[in-house]
Design a protein around this motif. Structure first.
Motif, PDB file in Angstrom:
ATOM      1  N   LEU A  44     -65.880 -69.015 -11.420  1.00 34.48           N
ATOM      2  CA  LEU A  44     -64.737 -69.917 -11.576  1.00 34.48           C
ATOM      3  C   LEU A  44     -64.264 -69.954 -13.031  1.00 34.48           C
ATOM      4  O   LEU A  44     -65.057 -70.077 -13.952  1.00 34.48           O
ATOM      5  CB  LEU A  44     -65.152 -71.332 -11.131  1.00 34.48           C
ATOM      6  N   LEU A  45     -62.957 -69.863 -13.207  1.00 37.44           N
ATOM      7  CA  LEU A  45     -62.355 -70.055 -14.532  1.00 37.44           C
ATOM      8  C   LEU A  45     -61.543 -71.342 -14.484  1.00 37.44           C
ATOM      9  O   LEU A  45     -60.701 -71.511 -13.607  1.00 37.44           O
ATOM     10  CB  LEU A  45     -61.423 -68.887 -14.889  1.00 37.44           C
ATOM     11  N   GLY A  46     -61.779 -72.229 -15.429  1.00 34.55           N
ATOM     12  CA  GLY A  46     -61.063 -73.509 -15.435  1.00 34.55           C
ATOM     13  C   GLY A  46     -61.570 -74.414 -14.333  1.00 34.55           C
ATOM     14  O   GLY A  46     -62.647 -74.206 -13.762  1.00 34.55           O
ATOM     15  N   GLU A  47     -60.770 -75.426 -14.000  1.00 34.57           N
ATOM     16  CA  GLU A  47     -61.171 -76.426 -13.021  1.00 34.57           C
ATOM     17  C   GLU A  47     -60.914 -75.941 -11.598  1.00 34.57           C
ATOM     18  O   GLU A  47     -59.973 -75.191 -11.364  1.00 34.57           O
ATOM     19  CB  GLU A  47     -60.345 -77.710 -13.232  1.00 34.57           C
ATOM     20  N   PRO A  48     -61.725 -76.444 -10.646  1.00 37.15           N
ATOM     21  CA  PRO A  48     -61.411 -76.156  -9.241  1.00 37.15           C
ATOM     22  C   PRO A  48     -59.999 -76.667  -8.911  1.00 37.15           C
ATOM     23  O   PRO A  48     -59.580 -77.707  -9.437  1.00 37.15           O
ATOM     24  CB  PRO A  48     -62.456 -76.976  -8.461  1.00 37.15           C
ATOM     25  N   ILE A  85     -59.150 -65.716 -20.332  1.00 37.99           N
ATOM     26  CA  ILE A  85     -60.599 -65.948 -20.365  1.00 37.99           C
ATOM     27  C   ILE A  85     -60.966 -66.829 -21.554  1.00 37.99           C
ATOM     28  O   ILE A  85     -61.728 -67.791 -21.427  1.00 37.99           O
ATOM     29  CB  ILE A  85     -61.354 -64.592 -20.405  1.00 37.99           C
ATOM     30  N   VAL A  86     -60.390 -66.536 -22.704  1.00 35.24           N
ATOM     31  CA  VAL A  86     -60.669 -67.347 -23.892  1.00 35.24           C
ATOM     32  C   VAL A  86     -60.278 -68.803 -23.637  1.00 35.24           C
ATOM     33  O   VAL A  86     -60.985 -69.731 -24.021  1.00 35.24           O
ATOM     34  CB  VAL A  86     -59.916 -66.769 -25.118  1.00 35.24           C
ATOM     35  N   ALA A  87     -59.166 -68.993 -22.936  1.00 36.23           N
ATOM     36  CA  ALA A  87     -58.680 -70.363 -22.721  1.00 36.23           C
ATOM     37  C   ALA A  87     -59.476 -71.101 -21.648  1.00 36.23           C
ATOM     38  O   ALA A  87     -59.554 -72.333 -21.667  1.00 36.23           O
ATOM     39  CB  ALA A  87     -57.200 -70.337 -22.345  1.00 36.23           C
ATOM     40  N   PRO A 132     -66.127 -70.636 -19.305  1.00 41.91           N
ATOM     41  CA  PRO A 132     -67.275 -71.260 -19.961  1.00 41.91           C
ATOM     42  C   PRO A 132     -67.890 -70.283 -20.969  1.00 41.91           C
ATOM     43  O   PRO A 132     -67.650 -69.073 -20.883  1.00 41.91           O
ATOM     44  CB  PRO A 132     -68.239 -71.551 -18.812  1.00 41.91           C
ATOM     45  N   ALA A 133     -68.652 -70.839 -21.898  1.00 45.03           N
ATOM     46  CA  ALA A 133     -69.111 -70.058 -23.050  1.00 45.03           C
ATOM     47  C   ALA A 133     -69.821 -68.760 -22.676  1.00 45.03           C
ATOM     48  O   ALA A 133     -69.568 -67.704 -23.276  1.00 45.03           O
ATOM     49  CB  ALA A 133     -70.017 -70.924 -23.925  1.00 45.03           C
ATOM     50  N   LEU A 155     -69.618 -62.803 -22.531  1.00 48.60           N
ATOM     51  CA  LEU A 155     -69.883 -61.546 -21.849  1.00 48.60           C
ATOM     52  C   LEU A 155     -68.606 -60.703 -21.708  1.00 48.60           C
ATOM     53  O   LEU A 155     -68.625 -59.487 -21.910  1.00 48.60           O
ATOM     54  CB  LEU A 155     -70.465 -61.864 -20.455  1.00 48.60           C
ATOM     55  N   TYR A 156     -67.502 -61.377 -21.358  1.00 46.98           N
ATOM     56  CA  TYR A 156     -66.308 -60.623 -20.955  1.00 46.98           C
ATOM     57  C   TYR A 156     -65.247 -60.444 -22.050  1.00 46.98           C
ATOM     58  O   TYR A 156     -64.610 -59.394 -22.125  1.00 46.98           O
ATOM     59  CB  TYR A 156     -65.653 -61.271 -19.724  1.00 46.98           C
ATOM     60  N   ALA A 157     -65.050 -61.484 -22.868  1.00 49.58           N
ATOM     61  CA  ALA A 157     -63.930 -61.411 -23.822  1.00 49.58           C
ATOM     62  C   ALA A 157     -64.055 -60.203 -24.764  1.00 49.58           C
ATOM     63  O   ALA A 157     -63.060 -59.480 -24.976  1.00 49.58           O
ATOM     64  CB  ALA A 157     -63.807 -62.723 -24.607  1.00 49.58           C
ATOM     65  N   PRO A 158     -65.238 -59.918 -25.307  1.00 40.86           N
ATOM     66  CA  PRO A 158     -65.331 -58.762 -26.221  1.00 40.86           C
ATOM     67  C   PRO A 158     -65.044 -57.434 -25.511  1.00 40.86           C
ATOM     68  O   PRO A 158     -64.532 -56.500 -26.131  1.00 40.86           O
ATOM     69  CB  PRO A 158     -66.778 -58.818 -26.711  1.00 40.86           C
TER      70      PRO A 158
END
Lengths: 597, 597
Positions: A279-283, A140-142, A145-146, A151-154
């Motif tokens: 979505l995480l990262g690019e499509p 998620i960190v990598a 989007p901000a 919301l999720y990383a912590p």
């Protein structure tokens, strides 16, 4: 072992951290941003041991016996699992290596490596709930989007929520290009996922209020195969802007698997039926984005292997020291018949030492891997970062496959040392035998790892990364060439490095001229690389023992004997592996009983 | 495999009987009293397959799930076990090789070897009920006085009753000299036994009206250690003179073990509390008398290993042929992506062929062993009988340990071929993985076998028996030296035979000068002898394929490819084993963590 339960081999761990790897000095010099002192490392060792021995180990057998229960779509974990998790999260263990901004402690990866070994050694089924979160956090960190990250990383860093990795489908395991789960745009920037994922470790449980699934799926019109796969974050419950989990998402746990081992961990069939995802990262670049987590899981499998290997060794050593049977061959005849503890029998010692040395080898290797991750992230020279990155890429499949295959062998030997008692449930080693067997299978089978090493890590750069490893061995050989006491260790390793160098061109050539032979060499080749690595570390261990431990010290002699045992009994496996590499592919491809259309 | 169940590899079995071992001709020429023609062998193959596939295989998974239940001292076996046993006994299978005077069919031991493979392959838990009876029968025939024999032998030969082997006690496993069960004269020629035996396979069950326990115990005033052990026959129910089982003897099943596998077989704790027994053989010579049964059980373990190895292979081959995943590397790119059956992948084929070749090797070896038993018993020349006896003595521990270790590896590979599916219960291979793991443990651990081979079979006669094996290999080498097609098989074997000859004096010398080193070599030495044997048989198989099967025949090519696979991939293990033999005992004996007082 203490009170019949797992306890961490603190002295062995310290030897690796201080004498062999010199972690404090290495990080301070080369990656000051990740520096850690020996006292902090000691605190981690002692704290993690206290938690694992005190809280997790007592739940290992009961967790196996009770297993998980699925009722009305909810999974109940075995008694005590939730309470242990609460202590774990409250103590800050989930965020050991997470960033401070996410509520983590920003310690180097070594902290996680130490913790990982102990969690798995004491209770692998339990460990699988929180440990996948670490990879999910990093993914998620990598990639997020901000706003998503915030919301999720912590939540993952603090252990309030856990994470999963949803790749496999009934028709798509090794071959992820076949996966069919669909993700349709919801119109508001989010997506709606439909599909079924199987073999999802910790996919549903009662330890936390929410679970974050990282899911591979296809966007509408995506290309076939792996090039059309995207990565999505799909929470079990949809959080509000403050991160309070609200309504349940459309993610359903339809079944949990009955399986050989890992009974305390829920292996889930998850159905996504219009589940909201992000979505995480690019499509279409989902595999690349997922690789952060996949590599983390592969290294995690190595850590699990180390933990179970160590635990099997502790257990079988204790049994061998207690079980009186037959006469010790070192006792003078005049001392009478006996019986003596079976630990005195050479064949039993061979089995115990095999386990001990596989465990200690794995520890040096995996802790060093953790060091490379920090050097990659925080190294103060580009050359160092590059070398660390190359070695990590090369050796991640080795850390997964070599370590886990050795652990399976080790635990089987631990059972064998127990004789008939090992086969019955009460003794407990049969649980470990069942638990450990998943390791060569999941997170990419060991055959997949072997292919990854040979076809993706060695072939594409014409062996350049492998040559970095060989050069590292060569440098070490030269540095210690003037120490006669090191010769028995350096000589066989140096010879293997040269033989590898010699056989490499033929192997690379086969990739073009005889691809079936090339592929059929993968597993043997991985074993050779594994021994290059272990041989390298046993030279370092022997050198550390010779130069840093006091002469006459029993621990020093033990480490030197272990190094000798490694080279005399385990390293020699390379003779068989090299012989196999010269086989043609014909005997593998021909037999008609194995028809291949 | 047929309908998802075990079915016997009839064609492979016939190849061994007809082409490789030439059983019909060999027995007719050298042991006419045990002669059997190919048609009778075929009837046995087909009849046994029909029974095992049709009756036993369907009970394998259900037997595992249900397990045995102990209630009020009585064991209930899983559903269907008793009905299958009735068919088995009614069909005359128990007495296949028993004497006609006892109601048996007096067939050569080959018949039992064929049956044994199939019983174990289809349902090892079930097979353990009747199969120990065969050894018990032979032990009674060899040791019982006439009246006892007349009463008991026919009951075992007809399968009306079953037999057990009661050796192990809580304090006496490997070291039988420590056993404490007492036998006091009852005054009427009989004895009253008191003591507890553990790990008694099939010690109590509901398949037959009576059970015959063969029990090791001590007479009053018997010398300590193994020289004071006698053998007793102890029935569960005391028969009258006509053999009708009457009142219950004082034998109590106090518990059955929860264990890793073999759930359908009751592993019992038996308490003898003034139980009536009858002496078999001479007082204090119980171990020698028991050895008939012990050797039978050890060879039986080999047969079980062969059966499970074959079954795992069948199952994983079927899976690999069905599971579509990734592209076949032999398909032209133009044919599109696929996916293709994973059987096309070289690494999967490597795993399948390893299983296949281990199974086929074991079959040749164990069937040949059966032939040696008949040559020993019925050979028409003393020289032949002597050679058979020597080779049997030498190779019984190899048939137990080598075959079972290879079977454990094979079944683990069968699981690995299944990937994640192999770890879940539904697939069934995890049961086989659990079942097979007992084999290296019971009937004398494989470490005990290795020690038996080196210290009792090779050392006492200065390697004379081993040299018989080497001479047999040498004769074969000379006989076929003029066939260039045989060179790839004969050459590595001949080289290993010479290397063994060369290293033998040093090994024998170590027994005197460096006994710890000698002992620590035992397992590696057994593996080398195993490969001498397997290498010998793959030469015979290759020769048979070349000279007896039609050129261009697919089965012929397959056998030749299997022989090549054996030498290129499995036989090369000897490189590692020989390297280990040169290690000193220091690294094994020194480490202080394994304190040996």
């Amino acid at each position: 072992m203490k009170d019949g339960l797992y306890s961490a081999p603190q002295k062995d761990i310290r030897f690796v951290l201080r004498e062999v790897l010199e972690v404090e000095r290495t990080l301070a010099r080369h990656a000051p941003a990740a520096a850690i002192d020996n006292e902090t490392l000691d605190q981690i060792i002692e704290g993690a041991d206290r938690f694992c021995h005190g809280e997790l180990a007592p739940l290992n057998a009961t967790g196996d016996q009770q297993g998980c229960v699925l009722k009305d779509g909810k999974v109940s974990t075995p008694d005590g699992f939730r309470a242990a998790y609460e202590i774990y999260a409250a103590s800050g263990w989930p965020g050991l290596c997470a960033k401070e901004e996410d509520g983590g402690q920003a310690l180097p990866m070594m902290a996680s490596a130490i913790l990982g070994e102990m969690l798995s050694g004491s209770n692998i089924s339990w460990a699988l709930y929180p440990r996948l979160s670490e990879g999910a956090y990093r993914c998620i960190v990598a990639n997020a989007p901000a706003d998503l990250r915030k919301l999720y990383a912590p939540k993952l860093a603090t252990g309030q929520w856990t994470g999963t990795m949803c790749l496999t489908e009934p028709g798509a395991g090794t071959d992820l290009g076949l996966l069919r789960t669909q993700a349709a745009p919801a119109g508001d920037g989010g997506y709606l996922l439909n599909g079924t994922k199987i073999f999802i470790s910790s996919g549903e449980h009662d330890l936390t209020e929410n679970i974050v699934h990282l899911v591979l799926a296809r966007l509408p019109g995506a290309p076939a195969g792996t090039r059309g796969v995207s990565l999505f974050l799909v929470p079990k419950r949809l959080p509000d802007a403050e991160g309070r989990p609200g309504e349940f998402n459309q993610v359903f746990c339809d079944a949990i698997e009955d399986k050989l081992g890992l009974h305390g961990n829920a292996t889930c069939v998850l159905r996504f039926e219009g589940a909201r995802g992000y979505l995480l990262g690019e499509p279409d670049k989902g595999l690349a984005a997922m690789f952060v987590m996949m590599n983390s899981a592969r290294l995690g499998t190595g850590a699990q292997a180390l933990g179970l290997n160590e635990w099997g060794y502790q257990k079988s050593l204790a049994y061998a020291q207690e079980r009186l049977q037959s006469r010790s061959p070192v006792k003078p005849k005049s001392a009478g018949y006996g019986p003596d503890p079976i630990v005195c029998q050479p064949d039993v010692r061979r089995m115990l030492l095999t386990q001990k040395v596989w465990a200690e080898s794995a520890r040096m290797f995996l802790y060093w891997i953790a060091l490379q991750i920090d050097l990659d992230l925080h190294g103060n020279e580009e050359g160092l970062r590059r070398e660390a990155r190359d070695l990590l890429a090369l050796l991640t499949p080795v850390a997964k496959a070599f370590v886990s295959d050795n652990a399976v062998e080790s635990v089987s030997l631990a059972m064998q040392v127990h004789g008939g008692s090992g086969y019955v449930t009460d003794t407990g080693i049969e649980q470990t035998f069942r638990d450990v067997r998943i390791l060569p299978i999941y997170e990419g089978t060991n055959g997949v790892q072997a292919n990854d090493l040979l076809a993706r890590k060695v072939l594409p750069d014409d062996g350049a990364r492998l040559k970095r490893l060989l050069a590292m061995i060569e440098r070490q050989d030269q540095a210690w060439a003037d120490m006669p006491a090191m010769a028995p260790f350096l000589a066989p390793l140096s010879s293997l490095a040269q033989r590898t160098q010699t056989l490499l061109p033929g192997l690379l050539d086969a990739a073009v001229r005889d691809p079936l032979r090339f592929s059929s060499c993968a597993t043997d080749f991985l074993r050779i690389v594994g021994h290059l690595v272990y041989g390298y570390f046993w030279c370092r261990a022997a050198h550390a023992a010779l130069t840093k431990l006091p002469d006459g010290d029993a621990f020093r002699s033990e480490k030197l004997a272990a190094a000798r045992f490694y080279f005399e009994h385990l390293f020699v496996e390379v003779e068989m592996r090299i012989a196999r590499l010269s086989a043609s592919a014909d005997s593998i491809m021909e037999p008609a009983a194995l028809e291949c259309r």
